[in-house]
Design a protein around this motif. Sequence first.
Motif, mmCIF file in Angstrom:
data_model
loop_
_atom_site.group_PDB
_atom_site.id
_atom_site.type_symbol
_atom_site.label_atom_id
_atom_site.label_comp_id
_atom_site.label_asym_id
_atom_site.label_seq_id
_atom_site.Cartn_x
_atom_site.Cartn_y
_atom_site.Cartn_z
ATOM 1 N N ALA A 29 0.858 -1.184 0.000
ATOM 2 C CA ALA A 29 0.000 0.000 0.000
ATOM 3 C C ALA A 29 0.893 1.233 0.000
ATOM 4 C CB ALA A 29 -0.911 0.015 1.219
ATOM 5 N N TYR A 31 1.041 5.327 0.428
ATOM 6 C CA TYR A 31 0.331 6.464 1.013
ATOM 7 C C TYR A 31 0.633 7.694 0.151
ATOM 8 C CZ TYR A 31 -0.813 3.643 5.063
ATOM 9 O OH TYR A 31 -1.335 2.681 5.893
ATOM 10 N N SER A 66 -8.262 1.774 -3.630
ATOM 11 C CA SER A 66 -7.849 3.055 -3.051
ATOM 12 C C SER A 66 -8.856 3.507 -2.010
ATOM 13 C CB SER A 66 -7.747 4.132 -4.134
ATOM 14 O OG SER A 66 -6.758 3.801 -5.062
ATOM 15 N N SER A 86 -4.451 9.453 0.115
ATOM 16 C CA SER A 86 -5.109 8.278 -0.440
ATOM 17 C C SER A 86 -4.152 7.116 -0.254
ATOM 18 C CB SER A 86 -5.410 8.461 -1.926
ATOM 19 O OG SER A 86 -6.466 9.364 -2.101
ATOM 20 N N ILE A 87 -4.710 5.982 0.068
ATOM 21 C CA ILE A 87 -3.907 4.773 0.230
ATOM 22 C C ILE A 87 -4.251 3.871 -0.949
ATOM 23 C CG2 ILE A 87 -3.364 2.811 1.717
ATOM 24 C CD1 ILE A 87 -4.497 4.578 4.056
ATOM 25 N N GLU A 89 -3.638 0.397 -2.591
ATOM 26 C CA GLU A 89 -3.164 -0.933 -2.217
ATOM 27 C C GLU A 89 -3.286 -1.895 -3.388
ATOM 28 O OE1 GLU A 89 -4.337 -4.580 0.759
ATOM 29 O OE2 GLU A 89 -4.460 -2.550 1.553
ATOM 30 N N TYR A 122 4.711 3.784 3.090
ATOM 31 C CA TYR A 122 4.103 2.650 2.415
ATOM 32 C C TYR A 122 3.989 1.500 3.404
ATOM 33 C CZ TYR A 122 8.915 0.970 1.947
ATOM 34 O OH TYR A 122 10.195 0.570 2.205
ATOM 35 N N LYS A 123 3.083 0.612 3.114
ATOM 36 C CA LYS A 123 2.874 -0.556 3.954
ATOM 37 C C LYS A 123 3.155 -1.790 3.110
ATOM 38 C CE LYS A 123 -0.344 -0.749 7.419
ATOM 39 N NZ LYS A 123 -1.707 -0.840 7.960
#
Length: 140
Positions: A29, A31, A66, A86-87, A89, A122-123
């Motif tokens: 994900a 960011y 998103s 907004s994320i 993914e 980020y994830k």
Amino acid sequence: MTKIGRSRFKSSLRPPLKERATELPIQLAIYVPSTQGDRKLTQEEYTERVNAVEKEMSSKFGGDTSVKAQGDYVSSDGNLVKENISIVEVSMTNKDYAKNRNAVNRYLTQKRGEWHQETIGYKFEDKFYMYPKFKSDSND
């Protein structure tokens, strides 16, 4: 009522339609900030930015999800900055991740510079990262 140990219960769970589904075990994900350095983007600029990230990630991994959120951080000058984010993914196979890992590394590095961000968040696999590393009073 008999108690079932958590790990035993979890290991016995099967996803719906598993035999007919494609498993995408890797999640990433990004960011996406709504600022350019300290300047807030116009809605049009921000929409274009998010759309560009969605297109890039979807072209590599087949689709994205998103969500809109709000983030806060303290800038290097000590001010609290609130911003919409907004994320974006994506989920992928191990093979797709291995094939695109270097391109994602370059993309994150490039966007951090283009967006004039001190860090980019980020994830990956449920762990949050900030690039580049930064020093904080709360770091272990």
